[in-house]
Structures are given as C-alpha cells and as structure tokens.
Design an enzyme around this catalytic site. Sequence first.
Site, PDB file in Angstrom:
ATOM      1  N   GLY A  14      41.300  -7.703   5.122  1.00 30.87           N
ATOM      2  CA  GLY A  14      40.517  -8.823   4.596  1.00 30.87           C
ATOM      3  C   GLY A  14      39.960  -8.563   3.221  1.00 30.87           C
ATOM      4  N   HIS A  66      31.412  -8.503   4.127  1.00 31.88           N
ATOM      5  CA  HIS A  66      31.711  -8.959   5.492  1.00 31.88           C
ATOM      6  C   HIS A  66      30.707 -10.019   5.915  1.00 31.88           C
ATOM      7  CE1 HIS A  66      32.621  -4.562   5.156  1.00 31.88           C
ATOM      8  NE2 HIS A  66      33.819  -4.988   5.533  1.00 31.88           N
TER       9      HIS A  66
END
Length: 580
Positions: free
Chosen positions: A58, A224
């Site tokens: 990611g 995140h």
Amino acid sequence: MSAKHFVNDPTHLVNSALHSLTLTNLSVALDVDSKIIYRRPSPNATPQVSIISGGGSGHEPSFAGMVGQGMLSAAVAGTIFASPSAEQIRTAITSRVDTSKGVLVTVMNYTGDVLNFGMAVEKAKAAGLAVEMVVVGDDVGVGRAKAGKVGRRGIAGTVLVHKISGALAALGRPLDEVASIARLTAANLVSVGASLEHVHVPGRNIATEGALEDGEVEVGMGIHNEPGSERSKLELPELVGKMLEQLLNPTDKDRAFVNFKSSNETVLLINNLGGVSVLELGGITAEVASQLETKYGIRPVRTLSGTFMTSLNGLGFSISLLQVVPHKFDAPGLVGLLDASAEVVGWSAPIQTSTWEAKNEATRTDSSDITQEAKPSGLKMDASMAQSSLKKALERVIAAEPEVTRYDTVVGDGDCGIGLKRGAEGVLKHISEHPLTGDVVVDVAAIVSVVENTMDGTSGALYAIFLNALVHAFRTLGSGDASPAVWHKALKLSNEALSKYTPARPGDRTLVDALYPFVDVLGQTSDIKQAAEAARKAADETKGMQASLGRSVYVGGSGYQEVPDPGAWGLACFFLGLTE
C-alpha cells in the site's frame, strides 16, 4: 469492481502488483510464496552488502519498487498496511540475496515491522550470518510526548536512507560502513505529512467515522490513517508554514529532533501520498521551496519531488528534510551518494550531479514576438465606423457569455463562453487604447496577437489560425477600398486556410456552422446584415445536430437536442453585433 477500486480483492491486488515489477524491471524476480521481490543473480556481479527492506503493501513504489542496482537487494511485502511475517523476512535474508558481504536490514519504525524484521535478523545472526538492522523514524507529526517509548514513525524520508546506503553498498563498501551511513542519514532526517482525507483499503467497508470535513486537513496524519497533531481548515501557504514550523523550530522541545544549521547543506523531498496530481504537487513544491528560502534562509542543495512512498491513493503529501553532514569514511558524501545512479522503477531523480553543481541561473530575455509591426497595406476602411461596429460586436459576445456557458455546460466542459468573453475583453481593451487606423492589414494584424494571448483552448487556436490567414489574404488583395466583395474574398481564403488544420465543415456542429454561411451570404449579397442573419439561423439549426468533432462527441446524452453549438452561437452573436 467497487466504487473505489478497479481491483477490490486485496490478496490478488498485492500479488499481481508484485508480479508487475518483474515485467517493468527485468533485473528483479518474485518469490510468489514469500512475496519477496529480489535482484536476479548475475554471474558477472561483484559481491556487495545486500540491503533488505519491506513492510505492509500500500506504500508503492516503496518498497518493492526500490529493488534494483544501486538501492535495495530485496523487499518483503506484507498484506495491505500489515507487516510481513518473520518467516518471509528470514527467507529473504538467508536465501534471496547474496550474504557473502553481509546484509543490512532497514525497516520503518512500526511495532509489527520492528518485531518481525527483528526476529528474522536474530534468526539469521544465530545461523552465523553477518546482519545489521537500522530502524528509521523520521516523522515529527506526533511529538515526543505523545509518541512515548514507541518513538517517531517512519515515513517517506526512509527512501533517502535506502538510496544513500544502497549507493554506498554498490561501491563495495563493508557492512559496518553501510550501516553507519544509514544510521547517520536517519539521524539527520525529519518528515511530516498532511492529508485531506483518510484512504480506503481495497476489500474493506467504506467507513465514514472520523472522516475529515470539507476543507479540513489533518497535519501529521500517518501513512496508515493514523492521527496527526491537529485538524484545521488552512490554505496551502498556512499549511506549509505549519509543517515547516514542526520540522525546523529548534525551540519546540516536542519536535526538535534535528537542529538544522545554516553551515550545512539540506536536501528537500516532497512526496506524493498517492492521490495528488502532478500539477498540484508542483504547486506544493514551489510553495515549500519559497517558504524555506524566505523564512529559514534554506536553499536546498537537492530538491526531489514525486511519488516515493504512498498511502494507497492518499490525498496528501509529506515534506522531508535531510541535513547533509560529513561522515568519517573515505567515500562520497551523502549528496554524492544520493546522486548516484540506480536502476529501479520507484526512484525518480534524473538530474545529473554536474547540472546541480553548475547552479546555472541564466535566462533568456529576448522578445518572444517573432512578428514585426504590420506595414500599411493601402487597403482602407472607415476607421470610425469599423471601430464602432467592432466595439458593438465584442460587447455582444461579452453579454452572451452566460448563455454560451450554459450551452457548453450541457454539451461540453463549460469553458467556451469564458474563452470567448476573455478574447472579446482583450480586443475591446486593445482598440480602446489603440483605436483602429483604417488600414485593414495593420488593424487585423494587431488584433491577432491579442487573440493569441487571451484565448486558449480549441476555440482560441481556431480563431488565431483564421485571423492570421485573414491578414495574409488581405496582403495579397492589393490596395484600395476594403469593400464587402474584398472582405468576402479574404474571408473565403481564410476559410480555405482553416480547413487545412481542421476537418470541421458545416454539419459537424462547430463554429464553422456559423462561419461558412456568413461568408457565403456576404459574397452573394454584399450585405453584412443578411450575412449575420444567415450565421444566426445556421447556429440555431445546430440544435439537434449530433457533433462529429470536439469534446461534445465524448459527452453523449441528449443535450445536443436541447441547445445549439456554443461556438457557433458565440460567433453568430459577434456577427450580429457588427450590424448594430
């Protein structure tokens, strides 16, 4: 497929993205089972310290996109935003890289990463391998008090550690030296990010809890979705000012991790968190560089701007500053190592050292005007009447802007009316300051440059081509009275010139639908009022006509049945204004 992602299965997404790297960089291979991207062995390769990193997926191009000559030897991928397992990492250390010169493991400061990479490092050491581990924590968004024993998070500045240590390893330097330079780089590094919204992870439900309000930005948001230091409604200059304050204020006991000294050089890295356009990132970079110089007296020795470490499609950016300090080894300095070549898909810094060091600030100041002031042609018209008629026509175009904009909003992108208004206002201003002379060539030539500088887009180009051709046509028609017949000949020649650059013809639903009838009827009747009425009628008849050219072709829908072509209508308004 979901509303947010083309690939909504996170497992398939990670695996296929890793596989793609083997297609874009033939020097790397993929261990599918362990999700490891590693440099392919080469019989001609000189042994060197291997550098391994990794973490949750990611954050691409970090870390797998940094694998290749001059940077990482391998990268280990976890699932999205989750650390890889210790066994994956152990496999990378012990069997996917050359261990003959030792292995440096570089990891960002997140608990799962530190524990799993640390466990694998200890297993490798127990097996007799020479392994060093460096933990990078560069984020100042959460200060000492809140971070506590965990310490600073690792974010985009980590990429500079990879690049510098990777370049040193490529020179064949020993493990202790490579690890020492990596630690030195990390110790002189600070970063902070900001984001306009949380990112969405493929395969998860879309959560609205904790979402930012419109216009609100979170300063210090982690990669995140971790909270930052505050949420505020700030414009870019204020946001950048706040971020730089967190990075550079030496009196902030909570965040003053590096004391930047004016005697040392500084490297600036502007990182796209994934969802910022290249255009906007350029604007952000310019704002950061400007404030660094004006407020802190810092002109970075290197400025890097691009996508290095993302948070999926995060609508944000981060600023990293590296203080360039000397080291004790007989090797290039930090900047030299940063400039060294690297064959990886995730590093973009193509400017050569020689270009940076030249510090060339030379500019060209020659005039861009390649045209000379038009010489009198002897082709005359009544200057006062022409000035009055042209003024009325331009005012009518300006007044029609809302109408034209409404039409273009239905069948295009809504900019036609503004473009025509901008051009009309420019010409109106020009003729008020420089009244028409009565020489047709001189007057039209003067207007051409105004149109070129005030009208953009397709309409601007079409008008500029037509008017330039009109000037040329008048030059060929000799001197005398610029009668309707002379105007017709010149306009017809201009139509022919325009047709070389666009396939648009009557019936294609463009401004040409109004232009051609005006020229034809002017030739038949020598009456400008009848010609203008013909243009208006033809423009009105474009209602219901399907477009063959222009953006309307792609818009679709039934809007074309409801409104006339905006460009044709705007031109018809101009012609009608000439008759008032």
